[in-house]
Design a protein around this motif. Sequence first.
Motif, mmCIF file in Angstrom:
data_model
loop_
_atom_site.group_PDB
_atom_site.id
_atom_site.type_symbol
_atom_site.label_atom_id
_atom_site.label_comp_id
_atom_site.label_asym_id
_atom_site.label_seq_id
_atom_site.Cartn_x
_atom_site.Cartn_y
_atom_site.Cartn_z
ATOM 1 N N SER A 61 -38.825 15.328 13.706
ATOM 2 C CA SER A 61 -38.767 15.450 15.168
ATOM 3 C C SER A 61 -38.452 14.111 15.821
ATOM 4 O O SER A 61 -38.702 13.926 17.007
ATOM 5 C CB SER A 61 -40.112 15.947 15.700
ATOM 6 O OG SER A 61 -40.360 17.252 15.244
ATOM 7 N N THR A 62 -37.904 13.175 15.065
ATOM 8 C CA THR A 62 -37.677 11.826 15.586
ATOM 9 C C THR A 62 -36.660 11.786 16.731
ATOM 10 O O THR A 62 -36.639 10.831 17.494
ATOM 11 C CB THR A 62 -37.238 10.864 14.464
ATOM 12 O OG1 THR A 62 -36.092 11.403 13.804
ATOM 13 C CG2 THR A 62 -38.355 10.671 13.440
ATOM 14 N N TYR A 64 -36.672 13.612 19.341
ATOM 15 C CA TYR A 64 -37.306 14.024 20.604
ATOM 16 C C TYR A 64 -38.486 13.117 20.923
ATOM 17 O O TYR A 64 -39.351 12.918 20.076
ATOM 18 C CB TYR A 64 -37.757 15.487 20.520
ATOM 19 C CG TYR A 64 -36.599 16.434 20.316
ATOM 20 C CD1 TYR A 64 -35.788 16.799 21.383
ATOM 21 C CD2 TYR A 64 -36.301 16.946 19.065
ATOM 22 C CE1 TYR A 64 -34.705 17.662 21.213
ATOM 23 C CE2 TYR A 64 -35.224 17.799 18.874
ATOM 24 C CZ TYR A 64 -34.437 18.157 19.952
ATOM 25 O OH TYR A 64 -33.372 18.995 19.769
ATOM 26 N N ASN A 65 -38.541 12.603 22.153
ATOM 27 C CA ASN A 65 -39.605 11.661 22.528
ATOM 28 C C ASN A 65 -40.733 12.343 23.306
ATOM 29 O O ASN A 65 -41.235 11.806 24.284
ATOM 30 C CB ASN A 65 -39.036 10.470 23.309
ATOM 31 C CG ASN A 65 -38.447 10.895 24.645
ATOM 32 O OD1 ASN A 65 -38.303 12.084 24.907
ATOM 33 N ND2 ASN A 65 -38.121 9.935 25.479
ATOM 34 N N PHE A 66 -41.108 13.528 22.853
ATOM 35 C CA PHE A 66 -42.237 14.255 23.431
ATOM 36 C C PHE A 66 -42.922 15.037 22.315
ATOM 37 O O PHE A 66 -42.320 15.295 21.277
ATOM 38 C CB PHE A 66 -41.783 15.191 24.560
ATOM 39 C CG PHE A 66 -40.573 16.035 24.218
ATOM 40 C CD1 PHE A 66 -40.706 17.216 23.491
ATOM 41 C CD2 PHE A 66 -39.300 15.629 24.596
ATOM 42 C CE1 PHE A 66 -39.608 17.981 23.161
ATOM 43 C CE2 PHE A 66 -38.185 16.395 24.270
ATOM 44 C CZ PHE A 66 -38.330 17.564 23.562
ATOM 45 N N PRO A 67 -44.193 15.388 22.510
ATOM 46 C CA PRO A 67 -44.920 16.118 21.465
ATOM 47 C C PRO A 67 -44.373 17.536 21.263
ATOM 48 O O PRO A 67 -44.021 18.205 22.238
ATOM 49 C CB PRO A 67 -46.359 16.177 21.982
ATOM 50 C CG PRO A 67 -46.423 15.230 23.118
ATOM 51 C CD PRO A 67 -45.035 15.065 23.643
ATOM 52 N N ILE A 68 -44.314 17.947 20.026
ATOM 53 C CA ILE A 68 -43.867 19.297 19.672
ATOM 54 C C ILE A 68 -44.878 19.867 18.691
ATOM 55 O O ILE A 68 -45.210 19.220 17.697
ATOM 56 C CB ILE A 68 -42.478 19.290 19.013
ATOM 57 C CG1 ILE A 68 -41.449 18.616 19.923
ATOM 58 C CG2 ILE A 68 -42.048 20.714 18.651
ATOM 59 C CD1 ILE A 68 -40.166 18.233 19.219
ATOM 60 N N GLU A 69 -45.357 21.065 18.978
ATOM 61 C CA GLU A 69 -46.271 21.726 18.056
ATOM 62 C C GLU A 69 -45.516 22.819 17.324
ATOM 63 O O GLU A 69 -44.937 23.710 17.940
ATOM 64 C CB GLU A 69 -47.461 22.328 18.802
ATOM 65 C CG GLU A 69 -48.489 22.915 17.854
ATOM 66 C CD GLU A 69 -49.755 23.362 18.551
ATOM 67 O OE1 GLU A 69 -49.840 24.557 18.903
ATOM 68 O OE2 GLU A 69 -50.636 22.516 18.750
ATOM 69 N N THR A 89 -48.353 19.018 14.574
ATOM 70 C CA THR A 89 -47.875 18.389 15.805
ATOM 71 C C THR A 89 -47.120 17.114 15.482
ATOM 72 O O THR A 89 -47.579 16.282 14.702
ATOM 73 C CB THR A 89 -49.055 18.072 16.746
ATOM 74 O OG1 THR A 89 -49.768 19.287 16.999
ATOM 75 C CG2 THR A 89 -48.563 17.500 18.065
ATOM 76 N N ASN A 91 -44.874 13.814 17.350
ATOM 77 C CA ASN A 91 -44.550 13.091 18.581
ATOM 78 C C ASN A 91 -43.545 12.008 18.214
ATOM 79 O O ASN A 91 -43.915 10.885 17.904
ATOM 80 C CB ASN A 91 -45.809 12.502 19.213
ATOM 81 C CG ASN A 91 -45.554 12.016 20.626
ATOM 82 O OD1 ASN A 91 -44.415 12.008 21.090
ATOM 83 N ND2 ASN A 91 -46.603 11.609 21.304
ATOM 84 N N GLN A 92 -42.282 12.403 18.190
ATOM 85 C CA GLN A 92 -41.168 11.548 17.782
ATOM 86 C C GLN A 92 -41.390 11.019 16.360
ATOM 87 O O GLN A 92 -41.151 9.852 16.065
ATOM 88 C CB GLN A 92 -40.973 10.389 18.764
ATOM 89 C CG GLN A 92 -39.556 9.868 18.773
ATOM 90 C CD GLN A 92 -39.279 8.929 19.940
ATOM 91 O OE1 GLN A 92 -40.136 8.617 20.746
ATOM 92 N NE2 GLN A 92 -38.048 8.467 20.018
ATOM 93 N N THR A 93 -41.882 11.908 15.485
ATOM 94 C CA THR A 93 -42.219 11.530 14.116
ATOM 95 C C THR A 93 -41.740 12.580 13.117
ATOM 96 O O THR A 93 -41.261 13.641 13.494
ATOM 97 C CB THR A 93 -43.754 11.407 13.946
ATOM 98 O OG1 THR A 93 -44.341 12.664 14.312
ATOM 99 C CG2 THR A 93 -44.338 10.296 14.776
#
Length: 103
Positions: A61-62, A64-69, A89, A91-93
């Motif tokens: 998910s790198t 995107y600079n917002f949390p994604i579940e 979850t 968060n840009q990781t």
Amino acid sequence: REYIPVAEEVSWAQARLAIEAGKFTALPKARILVNGEAKYDFREKKVIIDINAGDTVEIDSTAYNFPIEYEIVEVSSNLAYPERKQTFTANQTMVMVGKIIVK
């Protein structure tokens, strides 16, 4: 418990699961990696992936600079891990879903 219908026979070592990208309808830059190789993306909300026992699954998910579940929403009947309703979850990781275990 819900299971993904599998029309064709699979070997004991193969399984299938579906992952949803939380509240988002699509995240095309989010990728699902199997054994370190990008195999799937979230062009649609739900992604069905075919995996084998021992495979390692990660979500990148790198971009995107917002949390994604992410949630495992369906599993084949022979899948022991990950389990249905498990969430991860990011968060840009990169998120490690883990090593696939079949029953």
